[in-house]
Design a protein around this motif. Structure first.
Motif, mmCIF file in Angstrom:
data_model
loop_
_atom_site.group_PDB
_atom_site.id
_atom_site.type_symbol
_atom_site.label_atom_id
_atom_site.label_comp_id
_atom_site.label_asym_id
_atom_site.label_seq_id
_atom_site.Cartn_x
_atom_site.Cartn_y
_atom_site.Cartn_z
ATOM 1 N N GLU A 77 -3.592 6.784 -0.572
ATOM 2 C CA GLU A 77 -3.256 5.359 -0.477
ATOM 3 C C GLU A 77 -3.001 4.911 0.959
ATOM 4 O O GLU A 77 -3.097 3.737 1.284
ATOM 5 C CB GLU A 77 -2.077 4.991 -1.378
ATOM 6 N N ASN A 78 -2.674 5.849 1.845
ATOM 7 C CA ASN A 78 -2.426 5.522 3.253
ATOM 8 C C ASN A 78 -3.644 5.782 4.145
ATOM 9 O O ASN A 78 -3.596 5.502 5.336
ATOM 10 C CB ASN A 78 -1.251 6.348 3.782
ATOM 11 N N LEU A 111 -6.853 4.495 4.404
ATOM 12 C CA LEU A 111 -7.542 3.372 5.038
ATOM 13 C C LEU A 111 -6.693 2.751 6.149
ATOM 14 O O LEU A 111 -7.199 2.449 7.232
ATOM 15 C CB LEU A 111 -7.924 2.312 3.994
ATOM 16 N N LYS A 112 -5.401 2.601 5.899
ATOM 17 C CA LYS A 112 -4.498 2.034 6.907
ATOM 18 C C LYS A 112 -4.501 2.892 8.170
ATOM 19 O O LYS A 112 -4.589 2.377 9.287
ATOM 20 C CB LYS A 112 -3.087 1.934 6.326
ATOM 21 N N LYS A 113 -4.423 4.214 8.016
ATOM 22 C CA LYS A 113 -4.388 5.119 9.159
ATOM 23 C C LYS A 113 -5.715 5.086 9.923
ATOM 24 O O LYS A 113 -5.719 5.074 11.155
ATOM 25 C CB LYS A 113 -4.067 6.549 8.698
ATOM 26 N N LYS A 159 -7.805 2.578 10.146
ATOM 27 C CA LYS A 159 -7.847 1.315 10.895
ATOM 28 C C LYS A 159 -6.973 1.383 12.140
ATOM 29 O O LYS A 159 -7.354 0.899 13.196
ATOM 30 C CB LYS A 159 -7.408 0.151 10.000
ATOM 31 N N GLU A 160 -5.799 2.002 12.033
ATOM 32 C CA GLU A 160 -4.911 2.160 13.194
ATOM 33 C C GLU A 160 -5.584 2.998 14.280
ATOM 34 O O GLU A 160 -5.527 2.670 15.459
ATOM 35 C CB GLU A 160 -3.604 2.849 12.787
ATOM 36 N N LEU A 176 -15.583 1.518 6.537
ATOM 37 C CA LEU A 176 -14.264 1.219 5.969
ATOM 38 C C LEU A 176 -14.329 1.060 4.451
ATOM 39 O O LEU A 176 -13.397 1.444 3.744
ATOM 40 C CB LEU A 176 -13.673 -0.017 6.631
ATOM 41 N N GLY A 224 -12.232 3.321 1.889
ATOM 42 C CA GLY A 224 -11.405 2.692 0.858
ATOM 43 C C GLY A 224 -11.701 3.251 -0.520
ATOM 44 O O GLY A 224 -10.784 3.515 -1.310
#
Length: 89
Positions: free
Chosen positions: A12-13, A15-17, A19-20, A58, A62
């Motif tokens: 769950e984390n 995609l966020k990571k 992008k960062e 991305l 996802g």
């Protein structure tokens, strides 16, 4: 010489990571492996890879994040230039 860094996180984390890391801008390659160490996805990031070119990557990350639990991201970074000023926190 390129430096490598590994992060372990849950899907769950993911995609966020990713992008960062892309926003940092000094990433050469990202490899995603499952908890057993099997490579699931690997993609290079070249200078100037933005917008529409990143969208399919991305989207795939996802979709992958929805399917896997714990995974690791290995990041290969560009070497810093000797004369490049260091960023102050």
């Amino acid at each position: 010489m390129n430096t490598k860094e590994t992060f372990t996180l849950h899907g769950e984390n993911l995609l966020k990571k990713i992008k960062e890391l892309i926003a940092e801008g000094n990433i050469r390659k990202i490899t995603i492996t499952d908890k057993e160490g099997k490579e699931i996805m690997s993609f290079p990031l070249t200078i100037g890879l933005v917008g529409a070119l990143l969208a399919p990557i991305l989207a795939a990350v996802g979709a992958l994040a929805a399917l896997i639990g714990e995974c690791s991201i290995t990041v290969e970074r560009e070497p810093k230039a000797e004369n490049e000023p260091k960023k102050e926190p």
